[in-house]
Structures are given as structure tokens and as C-alpha cells.
Design a protein around this motif. Structure first.
Motif, PDB file in Angstrom:
ATOM      1  N   LEU A  12       0.725  -1.086   0.141  1.00  0.00           N
ATOM      2  CA  LEU A  12       0.041   0.038   0.113  1.00  0.00           C
ATOM      3  C   LEU A  12       0.775   1.100  -0.275  1.00  0.00           C
ATOM      4  CD1 LEU A  12      -2.819   1.310   0.331  1.00  0.00           C
ATOM      5  CD2 LEU A  12      -2.779   1.129   2.789  1.00  0.00           C
ATOM      6  N   ARG A  13       1.827   1.396   0.900  1.00  0.00           N
ATOM      7  CA  ARG A  13       2.908   2.398   0.795  1.00  0.00           C
ATOM      8  C   ARG A  13       3.478   2.657  -0.247  1.00  0.00           C
ATOM      9  NH1 ARG A  13       5.227   2.371   7.161  1.00  0.00           N
ATOM     10  NH2 ARG A  13       6.027   4.458   6.364  1.00  0.00           N
ATOM     11  N   ILE A  14       3.680   1.637  -0.995  1.00  0.00           N
ATOM     12  CA  ILE A  14       4.773   1.967  -2.276  1.00  0.00           C
ATOM     13  C   ILE A  14       3.921   1.990  -3.423  1.00  0.00           C
ATOM     14  CG2 ILE A  14       6.724   0.786  -1.322  1.00  0.00           C
ATOM     15  CD1 ILE A  14       6.315  -1.484  -2.983  1.00  0.00           C
ATOM     16  N   ALA A  54       1.036  -8.570  -6.404  1.00  0.00           N
ATOM     17  CA  ALA A  54       2.350  -8.340  -7.112  1.00  0.00           C
ATOM     18  C   ALA A  54       3.569  -8.136  -6.303  1.00  0.00           C
ATOM     19  CB  ALA A  54       1.998  -7.132  -8.136  1.00  0.00           C
ATOM     20  N   TYR A  55       3.512  -7.493  -5.198  1.00  0.00           N
ATOM     21  CA  TYR A  55       4.789  -7.377  -4.157  1.00  0.00           C
ATOM     22  C   TYR A  55       5.026  -8.901  -3.541  1.00  0.00           C
ATOM     23  CZ  TYR A  55       7.528  -6.428  -0.475  1.00  0.00           C
ATOM     24  OH  TYR A  55       8.685  -6.515   0.292  1.00  0.00           O
ATOM     25  N   GLY A  94      10.305 -14.595  -5.290  1.00  0.00           N
ATOM     26  CA  GLY A  94      11.293 -14.937  -6.151  1.00  0.00           C
ATOM     27  C   GLY A  94      10.886 -14.332  -7.661  1.00  0.00           C
ATOM     28  N   GLY A  95       9.819 -13.233  -7.434  1.00  0.00           N
ATOM     29  CA  GLY A  95       9.481 -12.603  -8.937  1.00  0.00           C
ATOM     30  C   GLY A  95      10.277 -11.457  -9.308  1.00  0.00           C
ATOM     31  N   ARG A  96      10.075 -10.731 -10.328  1.00  0.00           N
ATOM     32  CA  ARG A  96      11.057  -9.750 -10.982  1.00  0.00           C
ATOM     33  C   ARG A  96      10.409  -8.386 -10.745  1.00  0.00           C
ATOM     34  NH1 ARG A  96      13.729 -12.389 -15.127  1.00  0.00           N
ATOM     35  NH2 ARG A  96      13.522 -10.544 -16.595  1.00  0.00           N
ATOM     36  N   TRP A  97      11.344  -7.535 -10.244  1.00  0.00           N
ATOM     37  CA  TRP A  97      10.870  -5.954 -10.054  1.00  0.00           C
ATOM     38  C   TRP A  97      10.648  -5.436 -11.200  1.00  0.00           C
ATOM     39  CZ3 TRP A  97       9.615  -2.881  -6.212  1.00  0.00           C
ATOM     40  CH2 TRP A  97       9.395  -1.353  -6.296  1.00  0.00           C
ATOM     41  N   SER A  98       9.655  -4.709 -11.460  1.00  0.00           N
ATOM     42  CA  SER A  98       9.369  -3.735 -12.683  1.00  0.00           C
ATOM     43  C   SER A  98       8.577  -2.612 -12.192  1.00  0.00           C
ATOM     44  CB  SER A  98       8.475  -4.676 -13.782  1.00  0.00           C
ATOM     45  OG  SER A  98       7.289  -4.991 -12.915  1.00  0.00           O
ATOM     46  N   GLY A  99       9.009  -2.198 -10.871  1.00  0.00           N
ATOM     47  CA  GLY A  99       8.158  -0.884 -10.498  1.00  0.00           C
ATOM     48  C   GLY A  99       8.731   0.339 -11.424  1.00  0.00           C
ATOM     49  N   ASN A 100       7.985   1.484 -11.316  1.00  0.00           N
ATOM     50  CA  ASN A 100       8.285   2.579 -11.937  1.00  0.00           C
ATOM     51  C   ASN A 100       9.402   3.518 -10.898  1.00  0.00           C
ATOM     52  OD1 ASN A 100       6.695   3.906  -9.990  1.00  0.00           O
ATOM     53  ND2 ASN A 100       4.899   3.750 -11.481  1.00  0.00           N
ATOM     54  N   ASP A 101       9.851   4.534 -11.349  1.00  0.00           N
ATOM     55  CA  ASP A 101      10.651   5.342 -10.512  1.00  0.00           C
ATOM     56  C   ASP A 101       9.920   5.700  -9.318  1.00  0.00           C
ATOM     57  OD1 ASP A 101      12.563   5.178 -12.702  1.00  0.00           O
ATOM     58  OD2 ASP A 101      12.097   7.151 -13.381  1.00  0.00           O
ATOM     59  N   ARG A 102       8.617   6.257  -9.144  1.00  0.00           N
ATOM     60  CA  ARG A 102       8.185   6.668  -8.103  1.00  0.00           C
ATOM     61  C   ARG A 102       8.030   5.356  -6.945  1.00  0.00           C
ATOM     62  NH1 ARG A 102       3.264   5.585  -6.001  1.00  0.00           N
ATOM     63  NH2 ARG A 102       2.447   4.877  -7.947  1.00  0.00           N
ATOM     64  N   GLN A 103       7.750   4.233  -7.260  1.00  0.00           N
ATOM     65  CA  GLN A 103       7.710   3.190  -6.508  1.00  0.00           C
ATOM     66  C   GLN A 103       9.143   2.616  -6.085  1.00  0.00           C
ATOM     67  OE1 GLN A 103       5.667   0.731  -9.472  1.00  0.00           O
ATOM     68  NE2 GLN A 103       3.935   0.505  -8.254  1.00  0.00           N
ATOM     69  N   THR A 104      10.017   2.741  -6.929  1.00  0.00           N
ATOM     70  CA  THR A 104      11.452   2.517  -6.493  1.00  0.00           C
ATOM     71  C   THR A 104      11.814   3.490  -5.520  1.00  0.00           C
ATOM     72  OG1 THR A 104      12.078   1.602  -8.791  1.00  0.00           O
ATOM     73  CG2 THR A 104      13.891   2.388  -7.054  1.00  0.00           C
ATOM     74  N   ALA A 105      11.571   4.836  -5.577  1.00  0.00           N
ATOM     75  CA  ALA A 105      11.997   5.752  -4.358  1.00  0.00           C
ATOM     76  C   ALA A 105      11.122   5.405  -3.456  1.00  0.00           C
ATOM     77  CB  ALA A 105      11.503   7.221  -5.029  1.00  0.00           C
ATOM     78  N   LEU A 131       9.791   2.343  -2.123  1.00  0.00           N
ATOM     79  CA  LEU A 131      10.488   1.236  -1.440  1.00  0.00           C
ATOM     80  C   LEU A 131      11.863   1.704  -0.949  1.00  0.00           C
ATOM     81  CD1 LEU A 131      10.257  -1.763  -1.778  1.00  0.00           C
ATOM     82  CD2 LEU A 131      12.028  -1.697  -3.361  1.00  0.00           C
ATOM     83  N   ALA A 132      12.727   2.591  -1.497  1.00  0.00           N
ATOM     84  CA  ALA A 132      13.889   2.957  -0.561  1.00  0.00           C
ATOM     85  C   ALA A 132      13.571   3.727   0.462  1.00  0.00           C
ATOM     86  CB  ALA A 132      14.682   3.843  -1.536  1.00  0.00           C
ATOM     87  N   GLU A 133      12.484   4.478   0.458  1.00  0.00           N
ATOM     88  CA  GLU A 133      12.246   5.558   1.759  1.00  0.00           C
ATOM     89  C   GLU A 133      11.600   4.562   2.739  1.00  0.00           C
ATOM     90  OE1 GLU A 133       9.608   9.561   2.919  1.00  0.00           O
ATOM     91  OE2 GLU A 133       9.847   8.691   0.718  1.00  0.00           O
ATOM     92  N   VAL A 134      10.614   3.642   2.390  1.00  0.00           N
ATOM     93  CA  VAL A 134       9.827   3.054   3.283  1.00  0.00           C
ATOM     94  C   VAL A 134      10.650   2.110   4.041  1.00  0.00           C
ATOM     95  CG1 VAL A 134       8.023   1.480   3.794  1.00  0.00           C
ATOM     96  CG2 VAL A 134       7.426   3.337   2.391  1.00  0.00           C
TER      97      VAL A 134
END
Length: 236
Positions: free
Chosen positions: A103-105, A111-112, A118-129, A131-134
Motif C-alpha cells: 500500500l505504501r509503495i 504483485a509485491y 522470487g519474482g521480478r521487479w518492474s516498478g516505476n521510478d516513483r515506486q522505486t523511490a 521502496l527505498a524510503e519506506v
């Protein structure tokens, strides 16, 4: 590029057995008290011997058991974990359920959860940022979990073996570090690689070229860890 975020990730969290024992003893509790608390508050029935096996390092609690154990010991789940090295471990250290983090990202929970399985990360730039912050991810961990470590290794290898100046901008697009720091680190890596090759070639003898090649490959094999060390960011 989509990537696997957790190749070989263990099914159970990185449990700190010593911390569990220390916290229990500080509360004046026995393993039986802990087992009772886990069952009474969380409905997870385990014998005291299981608590003992966790503290002896002979077993590891599941994620649900770890959360229950933390509740019984009046601590945060992160206090019972060792150094995180996977996406799941970082989430658990922050005391977040998959649904909360998703929810927070801004990502679908299913999907998360596939990412952690063992899945694959395909998040966009906003989701990546986000993820790093949370998760308060160190930069090396963020690069690894979002699949950019392979690309970074390729760029660093080229910078060390050719003209490092040409790779300041490409590396900067992958790693958000100040330009002057990247320049210093890439120049150092290039100089050290060239010095390694030159030194082994100057040893003399018919095997010097082979020795130089082995020394060069060894240097390049560890170039990513060396980059993080020189950039002042610890490798997780």
C-alpha cells in the motif's frame, strides 16, 4: 528492466538467536512463559522446546512465529533479526506486513508478494523511490533489489579497462551519487586496475601474461564491492 529480486532467498527470516535469549532473560521469562504467551496472544501453539531450539540456533521461526515471538518478548520484530540481506528481511525489520508495504509503495499486494517469492521487479521510478524510503534501504541494496547491479558492474568494468571519463555520466544514471565522488572513484578503480595489470606483467617469465590475466579478472570480479567501499556506502 524487470529482474529477480530474491534469487535463492530463504523461506525463513534471518533470526538472531542470541537476541531472543537475551530479551527473554531480561524479562525474567522461561521458554515455557514465552510459548504460553505466543499461544495465548496469537493462537500459535508451540512447545517450550521449540523456543529453546530457536535460542540454540537449531531452528528458525517462520514469519508468523517471529511476529508472535516479538509480541511475547515485548519487542519489535526487527530486534530479533540479523542483518537483512533480502527484500523480505528488510520489510520484516521495519515491522511491516506485505499488505502494508504494498500500500505504501503503491503496488498491488499480490504483485509485491510475488517479488518476495522470487519474482521480478518492474516498478516505476516513483515506486522505486518509495521502496527505498519506506524500507530505509542502503543504496547498494536498492540497486540490487531493483536489478541494476548487473548493469552497474558492466559499466564499472568498462570504466576500469578503458577510459573512465566516458563512464561518469552512465554510472551516475544508475547510482545517484555526486558527480565529483563518482569521478574520484572511477579514476581510482581505473588506476588500480591498470597498476595491477602492469605489476603482473613486470614479474617476468613466460607465465607473466597468464598471471596478469588472472590478476585482472580477480580485480574485475570484485569491482562492484570495491566501488561501494570506495564510494563510502557499505555493501550489505
Amino acid at each position: 528492466m524487470p529482474v529477480n529480486t530474491q534469487a535463492g532467498e530463504p523461506r525463513r527470516p534471518p533470526f538472531d538467536a542470541e537476541a531472543a535469549r537475551r530479551l527473554r532473560e531480561a524479562l525474567g521469562m522461561t521458554p515455557a512463559h514465552v510459548a504460553y504467551g505466543i499461544g495465548a496472544a496469537f493462537g500459535i501453539r508451540i512447545p517450550p522446546a521449540t523456543v529453546v531450539s530457536w535460542e540454540d540456533g537449531l531452528g528458525t521461526p517462520t514469519e508468523a512465529e517471529l511476529t508472535a515471538l516479538a509480541g511475547a518478548l515485548w519487542c519489535a520484530p526487527g530486534e530479533l533479526l540479523g542483518a537483512p540481506d533480502t527484500l523480505r528481511a528488510y520489510r520484516m525489520t521495519r515491522g511491516l506486513a506485505p499488505a502494508d508495504l504494498a500500500l505504501r509503495i503503491g503496488m498491488d499486494q499480490a504483485a509485491y508478494e510475488r517479488l518476495e517469492a522470487g519474482g521480478r521487479w518492474s516498478g516505476n521510478d516513483r515506486q522505486t523511490a518509495a521502496l527505498a524510503e519506506v524500507l530505509d534501504l542502503p543504496l547498494p541494496a536498492l540497486i540490487r533489489f531493483t536489478g541494476r547491479d548487473g548493469k552497474l558492474t558492466e559499466l564499472l568494468t568498462s570504466a576500469a579497462t578503458t577510459r573512465w571519463q566516458a563512464y561518469v555520466r552512465p554510472v551516475g544514471k544508475v547510482v545517484p551519487l555526486p558527480k565529483h565522488r563518482l569521478q574520484d572513484v572511477l579514476q581510482e578503480l581505473h588506476a588500480d586496475y591498470q597498476a595491477t595489470m602492469t605489476a603482473t606483467l613486470n614479474w617476468g617469465g613466460s607465465g607473466s601474461a597468464d598471471e596478469s590475466g588472472r590478476a585482472g579478472r580477480a580485480f574485475l570480479d570484485g569491482i562492484l564491492a570495491e566501488f561501494w567501499a570506495r564510494a563510502g556506502t557499505e555493501q550489505p
